[in-house]
Write a protein that holds these residues in place. Structure first.
Motif, PDB file in Angstrom:
ATOM      1  N   ARG A 172       0.683  -1.347  -0.014  1.00 38.07           N
ATOM      2  CA  ARG A 172       0.008  -0.121  -0.092  1.00 38.07           C
ATOM      3  C   ARG A 172       0.951   1.446  -0.066  1.00 38.07           C
ATOM      4  N   LEU A 173       2.135   1.237   0.157  1.00 35.44           N
ATOM      5  CA  LEU A 173       3.071   2.280   0.439  1.00 35.44           C
ATOM      6  C   LEU A 173       3.499   2.808  -0.841  1.00 35.44           C
ATOM      7  N   VAL A 174       3.383   4.014  -1.266  1.00 36.06           N
ATOM      8  CA  VAL A 174       3.788   4.880  -2.601  1.00 36.06           C
ATOM      9  C   VAL A 174       4.715   5.455  -1.898  1.00 36.06           C
ATOM     10  N   SER A 175       6.370   4.948  -2.268  1.00 37.83           N
ATOM     11  CA  SER A 175       7.437   5.569  -1.971  1.00 37.83           C
ATOM     12  C   SER A 175       8.155   6.686  -2.994  1.00 37.83           C
ATOM     13  N   ALA A 176       7.012   7.787  -3.104  1.00 32.29           N
ATOM     14  CA  ALA A 176       7.491   8.788  -4.131  1.00 32.29           C
ATOM     15  C   ALA A 176       6.561  10.035  -3.708  1.00 32.29           C
ATOM     16  N   PRO A 177       6.911  11.273  -4.341  1.00 32.20           N
ATOM     17  CA  PRO A 177       6.305  12.526  -3.889  1.00 32.20           C
ATOM     18  C   PRO A 177       4.731  12.601  -4.407  1.00 32.20           C
ATOM     19  N   ILE A 258      16.106  11.247 -13.278  1.00 32.97           N
ATOM     20  CA  ILE A 258      14.988  10.460 -12.675  1.00 32.97           C
ATOM     21  C   ILE A 258      15.230   8.840 -13.182  1.00 32.97           C
ATOM     22  N   ILE A 259      15.551   8.653 -14.176  1.00 36.95           N
ATOM     23  CA  ILE A 259      15.586   7.225 -14.814  1.00 36.95           C
ATOM     24  C   ILE A 259      16.973   6.550 -14.074  1.00 36.95           C
ATOM     25  N   ILE A 260      17.938   7.429 -14.110  1.00 37.38           N
ATOM     26  CA  ILE A 260      19.202   6.916 -13.572  1.00 37.38           C
ATOM     27  C   ILE A 260      18.853   6.776 -12.065  1.00 37.38           C
ATOM     28  N   LYS A 272      13.198  11.492  -5.298  1.00 42.32           N
ATOM     29  CA  LYS A 272      11.997  12.312  -5.071  1.00 42.32           C
ATOM     30  C   LYS A 272      12.009  13.656  -5.580  1.00 42.32           C
ATOM     31  N   LEU A 273      13.344  14.341  -5.014  1.00 43.63           N
ATOM     32  CA  LEU A 273      13.581  15.630  -5.375  1.00 43.63           C
ATOM     33  C   LEU A 273      13.620  15.820  -6.804  1.00 43.63           C
ATOM     34  N   ALA A 274      14.382  14.901  -7.692  1.00 36.97           N
ATOM     35  CA  ALA A 274      14.711  15.120  -9.083  1.00 36.97           C
ATOM     36  C   ALA A 274      13.136  14.934  -9.751  1.00 36.97           C
TER      37      ALA A 274
END
Length: 320
Positions: A172-177, A258-260, A272-274
């Motif tokens: 259930r956890l989305v580890s993103a902004p 982001i891809i890297i 997340k910041l990228a």
């Protein structure tokens, strides 16, 4: 059973890790950036559509980029703003909302590349085939190129998100902004090899096509300018091409970061910041670069500004 089904439909969004002391400054900064994106891009679109002298293929194609920037920023930033004042443990999002947000974010990224590709084609025709430009780049061609750019991105992203939405969920956890495709398929415990292959293939394929088309286009333009003896024409061509190239490099750099970073689990905060910068930086820069660097647009902006200034002076003089 019903409670378990409901819990799987409500996800916990990790979001940005911002301390309470910095929540207000972060909110104000991001809100100001969002307002700037909306005002600058919408103003550019309105200016182009209102001024008949700007009803040329190059400027009409600009509108695709500005509209896409408004769409991408609106799909992501308001949700991020609302989460800044919500405790991490209480940041919930429905699964269908997460799917929609992921689709919008990837559609924005895909359309950014396809739109820049058709803009590169326009510059190629204008500089390398100036005598045929008017007959080829008609209003119908502009519409066809625009529909093709948006349609291609839509088709690719529908398949991308569809492959992730078909998976069952065990997390259930989305580890993103905010929600993206990687966040969706990471919720599943099934085999996600096809998601990795198609996702990476689509991203790399889109970037490769845009990079090759832009590179070949500008190599051809450089050759034409090098062989031409007309300094005025060369200067104008280089100015418009430099503007397009600057926007493209900003998009390419922010997307590749982001891809890297997705390949390094220990750099989750940097990723997340990228991801957020990808939604913030290109949309906030595009309208500025085009609006200030393209001479015709800059002149029209100055005319409108001076016209409004004169109206205010006339009102003041009449009141006195």
């Amino acid at each position: 059973m019903e409670n378990q089904t409901f819990s799987m439909d409500v996800l916990q969004l990790e979001g940005l890790k911002v301390s309470p002391d910095f929540s207000i400054p972060a909110f104000v900064l991001l809100l100001l950036i969002y307002i700037f994106i909306m005002v600058s891009n919408i103003s550019l679109v309105v200016l182009i559509f209102m001024e008949r002298s700007l009803h040329e293929p190059m400027y009409l194609l600009f509108c695709n980029m500005s509209i896409n920037d408004v769409f991408g920023a609106t799909a992501i930033i308001p949700r991020v703003l609302s989460d800044l004042f919500t405790p991490v443990t209480e940041r919930y999002i429905y699964y269908y909302e997460c799917v929609i947000q992921a689709f919008c974010g990837h559609f924005y990224a895909g359309a950014s590349h396809t739109v820049l590709m058709i803009m590169a084609f326009d510059r190629y025709m204008a500089i390398c085939n100036p005598l045929r430009y008017a007959t080829i780049m008609t209003n119908r061609m502009v519409v066809m190129l625009s529909v093709g750019a948006w349609g291609t991105a839509f088709f690719l992203i529908v398949i991308l998100i569809g492959l992730s939405a078909r998976l069952s969920r065990c997390r259930r956890l989305v580890s993103a902004p905010f929600c993206d495709n990687a966040s969706l398929f990471k919720l599943s415990c099934e085999n996600i090899l096809i998601n990795h292959i198609y996702g990476l293939g689509t991203a790399m394929g889109t970037m490769a096509c845009s990079l090759c088309s832009v590179t070949l286009t500008y190599l051809r333009i450089a050759m034409v300018c090098f062989n031409s003896k007309n300094k005025t024409v060369n200067s104008k061509a280089l100015q418009t091409c430099a503007t397009h190239l600057a926007v493209y490099l900003i998009l390419l750099l922010s997307g590749n970061i982001i891809i890297i970073l997705h390949r390094f689990e220990n750099l989750s905060d940097e990723r997340k910041l990228a991801s957020l910068l990808f939604i913030v930086v290109p949309p906030s820069m595009n309208a500025v670069i085009y609006g200030l660097q393209i001479k015709a647009v800059r002149e029209k902006m100055m005319i409108i500004f001076n016209r409004n200034k004169m109206k205010e002076r006339n009102k003041m003089s009449m009141q006195n």
